[in-house]
Every structure is written in C-alpha cells, then in structure tokens.
Design a protein around this motif. Structure first.
Motif, PDB file in Angstrom:
ATOM      1  N   LEU A 102       0.851  -1.184   0.000  1.00 25.49           N
ATOM      2  CA  LEU A 102       0.000   0.000   0.000  1.00 25.49           C
ATOM      3  C   LEU A 102       0.886   1.234   0.000  1.00 25.49           C
ATOM      4  O   LEU A 102       1.907   1.267   0.691  1.00 25.49           O
ATOM      5  CB  LEU A 102      -0.903   0.028   1.235  1.00 25.49           C
ATOM      6  CG  LEU A 102      -1.838  -1.156   1.479  1.00 25.49           C
ATOM      7  CD1 LEU A 102      -2.481  -1.039   2.863  1.00 25.49           C
ATOM      8  CD2 LEU A 102      -2.912  -1.228   0.403  1.00 25.49           C
ATOM      9  N   ALA A 103       0.496   2.263  -0.754  1.00 21.02           N
ATOM     10  CA  ALA A 103       1.271   3.503  -0.764  1.00 21.02           C
ATOM     11  C   ALA A 103       0.356   4.660  -1.143  1.00 21.02           C
ATOM     12  O   ALA A 103      -0.327   4.612  -2.174  1.00 21.02           O
ATOM     13  CB  ALA A 103       2.437   3.407  -1.748  1.00 21.02           C
ATOM     14  N   TRP A 104       0.357   5.704  -0.310  1.00 17.24           N
ATOM     15  CA  TRP A 104      -0.460   6.885  -0.576  1.00 17.24           C
ATOM     16  C   TRP A 104       0.329   7.901  -1.391  1.00 17.24           C
ATOM     17  O   TRP A 104       1.511   8.141  -1.139  1.00 17.24           O
ATOM     18  CB  TRP A 104      -0.902   7.550   0.714  1.00 17.24           C
ATOM     19  CG  TRP A 104      -1.918   6.795   1.504  1.00 17.24           C
ATOM     20  CD1 TRP A 104      -1.681   5.931   2.526  1.00 17.24           C
ATOM     21  CD2 TRP A 104      -3.343   6.843   1.346  1.00 17.24           C
ATOM     22  NE1 TRP A 104      -2.860   5.426   3.023  1.00 17.24           N
ATOM     23  CE2 TRP A 104      -3.901   5.967   2.321  1.00 17.24           C
ATOM     24  CE3 TRP A 104      -4.201   7.520   0.483  1.00 17.24           C
ATOM     25  CZ2 TRP A 104      -5.276   5.781   2.448  1.00 17.24           C
ATOM     26  CZ3 TRP A 104      -5.572   7.332   0.610  1.00 17.24           C
ATOM     27  CH2 TRP A 104      -6.100   6.476   1.586  1.00 17.24           C
ATOM     28  N   GLY A 105      -0.353   8.521  -2.352  1.00 12.77           N
ATOM     29  CA  GLY A 105       0.151   9.694  -3.052  1.00 12.77           C
ATOM     30  C   GLY A 105      -0.859  10.797  -2.829  1.00 12.77           C
ATOM     31  O   GLY A 105      -1.918  10.792  -3.455  1.00 12.77           O
ATOM     32  N   GLY A 106      -0.569  11.721  -1.904  1.00 11.59           N
ATOM     33  CA  GLY A 106      -1.602  12.658  -1.476  1.00 11.59           C
ATOM     34  C   GLY A 106      -2.690  11.864  -0.771  1.00 11.59           C
ATOM     35  O   GLY A 106      -2.414  11.109   0.162  1.00 11.59           O
ATOM     36  N   ASP A 107      -3.934  11.996  -1.227  1.00 18.09           N
ATOM     37  CA  ASP A 107      -5.041  11.200  -0.692  1.00 18.09           C
ATOM     38  C   ASP A 107      -5.467  10.123  -1.689  1.00 18.09           C
ATOM     39  O   ASP A 107      -6.612   9.664  -1.669  1.00 18.09           O
ATOM     40  CB  ASP A 107      -6.235  12.093  -0.349  1.00 18.09           C
ATOM     41  CG  ASP A 107      -6.076  12.748   1.018  1.00 18.09           C
ATOM     42  OD1 ASP A 107      -5.227  12.300   1.806  1.00 18.09           O
ATOM     43  OD2 ASP A 107      -6.801  13.725   1.288  1.00 18.09           O
ATOM     44  N   ALA A 110      -2.387   3.655  -3.699  1.00 19.09           N
ATOM     45  CA  ALA A 110      -1.938   2.627  -4.640  1.00 19.09           C
ATOM     46  C   ALA A 110      -1.932   1.279  -3.935  1.00 19.09           C
ATOM     47  O   ALA A 110      -1.513   1.173  -2.779  1.00 19.09           O
ATOM     48  CB  ALA A 110      -0.536   2.945  -5.161  1.00 19.09           C
ATOM     49  N   LEU A 111      -2.417   0.255  -4.631  1.00 17.82           N
ATOM     50  CA  LEU A 111      -2.449  -1.104  -4.106  1.00 17.82           C
ATOM     51  C   LEU A 111      -1.736  -2.014  -5.100  1.00 17.82           C
ATOM     52  O   LEU A 111      -1.953  -1.925  -6.306  1.00 17.82           O
ATOM     53  CB  LEU A 111      -3.875  -1.617  -3.945  1.00 17.82           C
ATOM     54  CG  LEU A 111      -4.914  -0.847  -3.153  1.00 17.82           C
ATOM     55  CD1 LEU A 111      -5.520   0.291  -3.952  1.00 17.82           C
ATOM     56  CD2 LEU A 111      -6.035  -1.784  -2.737  1.00 17.82           C
ATOM     57  N   LEU A 112      -0.891  -2.894  -4.598  1.00 20.04           N
ATOM     58  CA  LEU A 112      -0.241  -3.892  -5.437  1.00 20.04           C
ATOM     59  C   LEU A 112      -0.955  -5.221  -5.221  1.00 20.04           C
ATOM     60  O   LEU A 112      -0.957  -5.758  -4.110  1.00 20.04           O
ATOM     61  CB  LEU A 112       1.242  -4.009  -5.090  1.00 20.04           C
ATOM     62  CG  LEU A 112       2.058  -4.962  -5.961  1.00 20.04           C
ATOM     63  CD1 LEU A 112       1.994  -4.557  -7.433  1.00 20.04           C
ATOM     64  CD2 LEU A 112       3.513  -5.004  -5.489  1.00 20.04           C
ATOM     65  N   SER A 185      10.437   6.781   1.103  1.00 20.28           N
ATOM     66  CA  SER A 185      10.571   7.057  -0.323  1.00 20.28           C
ATOM     67  C   SER A 185       9.187   7.274  -0.928  1.00 20.28           C
ATOM     68  O   SER A 185       8.194   6.756  -0.437  1.00 20.28           O
ATOM     69  CB  SER A 185      11.275   5.902  -1.045  1.00 20.28           C
ATOM     70  OG  SER A 185      12.541   5.650  -0.487  1.00 20.28           O
ATOM     71  N   GLN A 186       9.141   8.018  -2.014  1.00 21.34           N
ATOM     72  CA  GLN A 186       7.874   8.310  -2.680  1.00 21.34           C
ATOM     73  C   GLN A 186       7.855   7.578  -4.011  1.00 21.34           C
ATOM     74  O   GLN A 186       8.663   7.850  -4.896  1.00 21.34           O
ATOM     75  CB  GLN A 186       7.729   9.819  -2.892  1.00 21.34           C
ATOM     76  CG  GLN A 186       6.474  10.247  -3.633  1.00 21.34           C
ATOM     77  CD  GLN A 186       5.198   9.859  -2.908  1.00 21.34           C
ATOM     78  OE1 GLN A 186       4.655   8.786  -3.141  1.00 21.34           O
ATOM     79  NE2 GLN A 186       4.723  10.725  -2.032  1.00 21.34           N
ATOM     80  N   ILE A 187       6.942   6.597  -4.166  1.00 26.72           N
ATOM     81  CA  ILE A 187       6.861   5.868  -5.427  1.00 26.72           C
ATOM     82  C   ILE A 187       5.931   6.559  -6.418  1.00 26.72           C
ATOM     83  O   ILE A 187       5.931   6.225  -7.601  1.00 26.72           O
ATOM     84  CB  ILE A 187       6.412   4.410  -5.216  1.00 26.72           C
ATOM     85  CG1 ILE A 187       4.943   4.348  -4.764  1.00 26.72           C
ATOM     86  CG2 ILE A 187       7.306   3.696  -4.230  1.00 26.72           C
ATOM     87  CD1 ILE A 187       4.370   2.952  -4.838  1.00 26.72           C
ATOM     88  N   TRP A 188       5.144   7.536  -5.938  1.00 29.33           N
ATOM     89  CA  TRP A 188       4.250   8.292  -6.820  1.00 29.33           C
ATOM     90  C   TRP A 188       4.995   9.453  -7.465  1.00 29.33           C
ATOM     91  O   TRP A 188       5.934  10.002  -6.885  1.00 29.33           O
ATOM     92  CB  TRP A 188       3.092   8.873  -6.021  1.00 29.33           C
ATOM     93  CG  TRP A 188       2.010   7.920  -5.636  1.00 29.33           C
ATOM     94  CD1 TRP A 188       1.911   7.225  -4.464  1.00 29.33           C
ATOM     95  CD2 TRP A 188       0.857   7.570  -6.405  1.00 29.33           C
ATOM     96  NE1 TRP A 188       0.770   6.461  -4.456  1.00 29.33           N
ATOM     97  CE2 TRP A 188       0.096   6.647  -5.627  1.00 29.33           C
ATOM     98  CE3 TRP A 188       0.384   7.935  -7.673  1.00 29.33           C
ATOM     99  CZ2 TRP A 188      -1.108   6.110  -6.084  1.00 29.33           C
ATOM    100  CZ3 TRP A 188      -0.820   7.400  -8.117  1.00 29.33           C
ATOM    101  CH2 TRP A 188      -1.540   6.498  -7.330  1.00 29.33           C
ATOM    102  N   ASN A 189       4.549   9.873  -8.662  1.00 28.92           N
ATOM    103  CA  ASN A 189       5.057  11.116  -9.218  1.00 28.92           C
ATOM    104  C   ASN A 189       4.387  12.288  -8.513  1.00 28.92           C
ATOM    105  O   ASN A 189       3.483  12.107  -7.688  1.00 28.92           O
ATOM    106  CB  ASN A 189       4.843  11.166 -10.738  1.00 28.92           C
ATOM    107  CG  ASN A 189       3.368  11.250 -11.126  1.00 28.92           C
ATOM    108  OD1 ASN A 189       2.473  11.103 -10.287  1.00 28.92           O
ATOM    109  ND2 ASN A 189       3.099  11.472 -12.407  1.00 28.92           N
ATOM    110  N   SER A 190       4.818  13.494  -8.819  1.00 24.02           N
ATOM    111  CA  SER A 190       4.338  14.661  -8.067  1.00 24.02           C
ATOM    112  C   SER A 190       2.867  14.962  -8.324  1.00 24.02           C
ATOM    113  O   SER A 190       2.211  15.598  -7.494  1.00 24.02           O
ATOM    114  CB  SER A 190       5.187  15.892  -8.421  1.00 24.02           C
ATOM    115  OG  SER A 190       5.125  16.151  -9.824  1.00 24.02           O
ATOM    116  N   VAL A 195       3.082   5.546 -10.746  1.00 28.70           N
ATOM    117  CA  VAL A 195       4.014   5.007  -9.764  1.00 28.70           C
ATOM    118  C   VAL A 195       5.202   4.410 -10.483  1.00 28.70           C
ATOM    119  O   VAL A 195       5.126   4.035 -11.655  1.00 28.70           O
ATOM    120  CB  VAL A 195       3.343   3.926  -8.871  1.00 28.70           C
ATOM    121  CG1 VAL A 195       2.233   4.535  -8.035  1.00 28.70           C
ATOM    122  CG2 VAL A 195       2.814   2.771  -9.707  1.00 28.70           C
ATOM    123  N   VAL A 196       6.325   4.303  -9.776  1.00 28.51           N
ATOM    124  CA  VAL A 196       7.537   3.718 -10.344  1.00 28.51           C
ATOM    125  C   VAL A 196       7.832   2.394  -9.640  1.00 28.51           C
ATOM    126  O   VAL A 196       7.648   2.271  -8.434  1.00 28.51           O
ATOM    127  CB  VAL A 196       8.735   4.682 -10.211  1.00 28.51           C
ATOM    128  CG1 VAL A 196       9.040   4.988  -8.748  1.00 28.51           C
ATOM    129  CG2 VAL A 196       9.970   4.117 -10.918  1.00 28.51           C
TER     130      VAL A 196
END
Length: 201
Positions: A102-107, A110-112, A185-190, A195-196
C-alpha cells in the motif's frame, strides 16, 4: 516488522503515531491505533483486530488510513480504508482481497495486487476516497451509509490495464519490508498519476 508512521494532526503540532498494538483479549492479533507521542494512553483505535503482519499506511494529509490483512484462518482478506480526520468515519472496503503493498500519493491510494490465476504476475491499482466531509453531513453519512461496521458508499478502484512480472529483487528485497521503503521514499510522481517500480522485463 511493520514500521510505525508519523502523521500530521491539525489539532496537535506533535502529530500522531500510526502503530500496531497488542489487541486486548485477542492473542496473536493486534489493534491499529493513532497514539499521541507525549501521552501513550491517548490513543484512537483505527482497527480493533488485525493479524500481526498486516500492511498499513496513512495518507500524507493525515486524513486517511488504509490497511490490508487476513480476516480469519480461512484465508479471507481485504483492503480497508478509514477517514480519521476531521472526524472518524466507518471503515470502507477498498478491495475484497489482500494487497501485497500500500502507498499513498496525497489522498490517492496505490495497491499492489496479485493477478488471479498467476503466481508471478501482479498489477497496480489506485483508489480515490470520497471527498472529505465534516460536521452534520459526516454524521449523516456515517449513520445512513454504513452496513454493519463498514461503509457502503460507492467508490472506484482503477486497475492498470497491464500486469507485470515481478522482478526477483523486488519480490525478495522490497516487498517483505515494503512499508519501511514506503515511509521514506515516494513511489508516486508529483501529480499522483503514476508510480515507479521494477519488473522482470
């Protein structure tokens, strides 16, 4: 171990720690709580009963918390999210199955996810929570949209049209401790539109 996470808290400059704690009366399970750094007794329970290795993550805004884990010994699992600021909302089911990460970009979350029927392929998905609401409107939502302990308000899960073969180094070195990588680390772009990650191609 599952790394704790510091979240901003508008009414408290010291913020809150998102941490697992032993669940009272439930051996081998944990509660996911928001704890005040200066007062360990001041906790807000986000989820009462989770397996010890559940994934969890809070959005950078401090408004949302998500977690993924098994419900029972039968292998049933899910991904859930809950608004914790400005008021505590009911849990919302995001996906009817466990996520590897799980990873948040802002609100935006992302789910893998595993590709059904494949042992090696995964796919990324993104979930946008409903707009934050406050005051009377939030209370009405919580009272009318809930089913049991879960909110049934319609939301959308966007799934990538292309799955990928997981690179062995990602599977062996990153996924087991993904939450620790995600905290620093941030996997999301700005713009929170991509995601990367590393695949096996």
């Amino acid at each position: 171990f599952q790394a704790p996470q510091w979240l901003p808290w508008p009414s408290a400059p010291e913020g809150r720690w998102l941490v697992p704690r032993d669940a009272i009366g439930s051996e081998g399970r944990v509660s996911l709580v928001l704890a005040a750094p200066a007062d360990q007794a001041a906790v807000l329970v986000v989820c009462e009963n989770l397996p010890p290795r559940a994934h969890f993550s809070g959005s950078q805004s401090g408004h949302w918390v998500a977690w993924s884990g098994l419900h029972d010994v039968g292998g049933h699992g899910g991904v859930f999210a809950r608004r914790v600021w400005p008021s505590m909302g009911p849990p919302m089911m995001v996906f009817n199955g466990c996520a590897h990460a799980l990873a948040w970009g802002g609100d935006r979350l992302a789910l893998l996810l595993s590709v059904p029927g494949s042992d090696t392929q995964m796919v990324w998905a993104a979930w946008d929570p409903p707009d934050n609401v406050t005051g009377t409107e939030a209370a009405q939502l919580n009272a009318t949209m809930g089913y049991g302990c879960c909110n049934t308000r319609k939301t959308f899960l966007m799934i990538s049209p292309k799955a990928f073969e997981v690179h062995y180094s990602f599977a062996e070195n990153v996924l087991p401790s993904f939450n620790q990588f995600e905290r620093r680390s941030q996997i999301w772009n700005s713009q929170h539109t991509a995601v990367v990650f590393v695949d096996a191609a």
